[in-house]
Design a protein around this motif. Structure first.
Motif, mmCIF file in Angstrom:
data_model
loop_
_atom_site.group_PDB
_atom_site.id
_atom_site.type_symbol
_atom_site.label_atom_id
_atom_site.label_comp_id
_atom_site.label_asym_id
_atom_site.label_seq_id
_atom_site.Cartn_x
_atom_site.Cartn_y
_atom_site.Cartn_z
ATOM 1 N N GLY A 252 8.344 -6.486 -12.738
ATOM 2 C CA GLY A 252 7.231 -5.712 -11.994
ATOM 3 C C GLY A 252 6.006 -6.355 -11.576
ATOM 4 O O GLY A 252 5.511 -6.181 -10.397
ATOM 5 N N LEU A 253 5.330 -7.295 -12.254
ATOM 6 C CA LEU A 253 4.251 -8.073 -11.771
ATOM 7 C C LEU A 253 4.815 -8.778 -10.704
ATOM 8 O O LEU A 253 3.926 -8.863 -9.460
ATOM 9 N N GLY A 254 5.994 -9.561 -10.759
ATOM 10 C CA GLY A 254 6.427 -10.227 -9.479
ATOM 11 C C GLY A 254 6.579 -9.531 -8.265
ATOM 12 O O GLY A 254 6.017 -9.871 -7.238
ATOM 13 N N ILE A 255 7.111 -8.439 -8.347
ATOM 14 C CA ILE A 255 7.442 -7.562 -7.321
ATOM 15 C C ILE A 255 6.190 -7.118 -6.661
ATOM 16 O O ILE A 255 6.059 -7.186 -5.505
ATOM 17 N N GLY A 256 4.942 -6.544 -7.447
ATOM 18 C CA GLY A 256 3.997 -6.261 -6.975
ATOM 19 C C GLY A 256 3.128 -7.254 -6.425
ATOM 20 O O GLY A 256 2.493 -6.914 -5.362
ATOM 21 N N LEU A 257 3.156 -8.566 -6.792
ATOM 22 C CA LEU A 257 2.381 -9.363 -6.045
ATOM 23 C C LEU A 257 2.891 -9.660 -4.770
ATOM 24 O O LEU A 257 2.106 -9.901 -3.770
ATOM 25 N N LEU A 258 4.370 -9.657 -4.698
ATOM 26 C CA LEU A 258 4.940 -10.004 -3.154
ATOM 27 C C LEU A 258 4.706 -8.945 -2.545
ATOM 28 O O LEU A 258 4.189 -9.181 -1.183
ATOM 29 N N ILE A 259 4.300 -7.444 -2.742
ATOM 30 C CA ILE A 259 4.443 -6.579 -1.971
ATOM 31 C C ILE A 259 2.921 -6.577 -1.636
ATOM 32 O O ILE A 259 2.573 -6.293 -0.432
ATOM 33 N N CYS A 260 1.994 -6.855 -2.538
ATOM 34 C CA CYS A 260 0.560 -6.983 -2.191
ATOM 35 C C CYS A 260 0.243 -8.037 -0.946
ATOM 36 O O CYS A 260 -0.664 -7.965 -0.037
#
Length: 464
Positions: A252-260
């Protein structure tokens, strides 16, 4: 004492000097009656009214002419709200002893008090109606009727007990305890009250144990000045749950960083400038409107103060508005039974025009559902030719609203009475339909039915 055969006054002899009758046993009976009377008097003085009724009843079994015991028994019955039984005892006492000043005093006080007999009559009718609702399983209607009874006669012990029993069945144990407390203040050793109290205590104890059990599933600790409450789980349980969720958290953290990085950052700068400008505009509008709102609130306060002056010293008006507010809250929550209970305690004449309008809306809605269910049930029972139960359903409606559904419930009641060969009752119902709606189709049907029964609307109604 007098000889029970010839009436000669006898002092201490065991044999009547005039007729020779043995009066030793008769003297013992009179002494036993006086002993039970004295015991009942002591119990009444400490508000053991149930015990007093039993003792005084024993006194009258030994000597039915003991008018002192009968007068006191009437007072005890009157104190617990059993007015019919009290009047019966005083009337019997008056007939047994024509110069009975106490019985005359009690009867005259009730007869000469304006509206007292009518109030007692209405109390008895409403209590009997509440019992009928209980037998039919209509607890909400029974509760409403019982609250009316207790408003008219707060000392009616049987009314408090029945209302407490309904509260117990509904799980409202605190309300039941309140009613039982009121009954206990009137009659301190009533066995029914004591038994219901024990039941309420046991139910409340079970509730408290369940709450304590749920509380034990939590653990609390201090974090500085704050108290933190968490589920009481072991370290191994937490470790097992953590292992299962670590991978999900990292993903989840990885996906969140990419979206950000690809979506949010490019638009942040543009939105920041627009939000700052809009915030400044909104702040200026709020400041300009605040002075207007303050002025409007001051005018509203003055208006409410003028309305409040009209009700200064009128406790009934304040209580009516409080009950109206409670009814409105229950109505909004779709709790029509509670709304009906509250609206029934409102004095509509003390309300303003808006309050009366609100009262009418809630009153109609609160009773519409209950009466509608009775009406549908009665029609189904009539269709199944179950006229006895159908008559009970329609009678429950007309007891509250005689003109329900433009007289249809009243006409159906007459039909059931006619089918059950209750001719006089059916005639009364048909005539009432004609009186309420003389030009309606129901009235024409009622006239036809009266003709079939060999009578008419102009014929005097038979006396019940």
């Amino acid at each position: 004492m007098e000889c029970y055969i010839c009436g000669t006054i006898v002092d201490k002899e065991n044999v009547c000097p005039h007729c020779g009758a043995n009066i030793k046993a008769y003297r013992s009976i009179l002494m036993a009656s006086e002993s039970y009377y004295n015991e009942g008097l002591k119990q009444a003085q400490v508000r053991d009214l149930s015990g007093a009724i039993e003792s005084l009843g024993q006194a009258l079994q030994y000597n039915k002419y003991n008018t002192k015991a009968r007068n006191l028994l009437g007072l005890v019955y009157f104190e617990i709200g059993e007015t019919v039984m009290a009047l019966s005892e005083w009337v019997i006492s008056k007939n047994l002893e024509t110069d009975n000043e106490l019985a005359d005093k009690y009867l005259n006080e009730i007869q000469n008090t304006p509206g007292m007999l009518e109030k007692l009559n209405q109390t008895t009718k409403k209590y009997n109606q509440a019992l009928l609702y209980c037998r039919q399983g209509s607890r909400d209607l029974a509760s409403i009727q019982l609250r009316k009874v207790l408003n008219m006669n707060p000392k009616f012990v049987a009314g408090h007990q029945l209302l407490a029993l309904l509260c117990i069945q509904e799980g409202k144990y605190n309300e039941a305890r309140k009613e039982l407390s009121a009954a206990g203040k009137i009659d301190v050793r009533n066995t029914i009250t004591l038994r219901y109290n024990r039941e309420v205590r046991e139910r409340l104890k079970e509730q408290n144990q369940n709450k304590k059990k749920k509380k034990d599933d939590l653990v609390a600790f201090q974090d500085g000045n704050d108290t933190v409450v968490m589920p009481n789980v072991t370290f191994m349980d937490m470790l097992d749950a953590s292992r299962a969720s670590i991978f999900n958290i990292l993903a989840g953290l990885g996906i969140g960083l990419l979206i950000c990085f690809f979506l949010i950052v490019p638009t942040v700068k543009q939105n920041a400038t627009e939000k700052a400008a809009q915030s400044l505009v909104d702040t200026n509008e709020e400041l300009s409107n605040s002075s207007t709102n303050v002025s409007q609130l001051k005018k509203k306060v003055k208006s409410l103060e003028k309305e409040l002056e009209q009700y200064t010293g009128k406790a009934d008006a304040v209580n009516s508005y409080e009950q109206l507010m409670a009814a409105k809250e229950a109505y909004d929550a779709n709790d029509l039974a509670t709304a009906a209970t509250a609206i029934d305690q409102v004095n509509r004449d003390l309300l303003s025009d808006k309050g009366k309008a609100q009262y009418d809306v809630i009153h109609e809605a609160a009773y519409a559902q209950i009466l509608g269910e009775y009406f549908n049930t009665g029609n189904q029972q009539m269709a199944a030719q179950d006229y006895e139960n159908a008559l009970t359903s329609f009678s429950s409606i007309t007891a509250i609203n005689e003109d329900y559904n433009e007289g249809q419930a009243l006409f159906n009641q007459g039909e059931c009475q006619w089918k059950l060969s209750k001719r006089d009752d059916a005639i009364q119902s048909y005539k009432k339909v004609i009186e309420l709606h003389p030009d309606s189709e129901l009235a024409n049907q009622a006239r036809t039915r009266l003709t079939e029964m060999g009578t008419s609307e102009d014929t005097p109604t038979p006396q019940q």
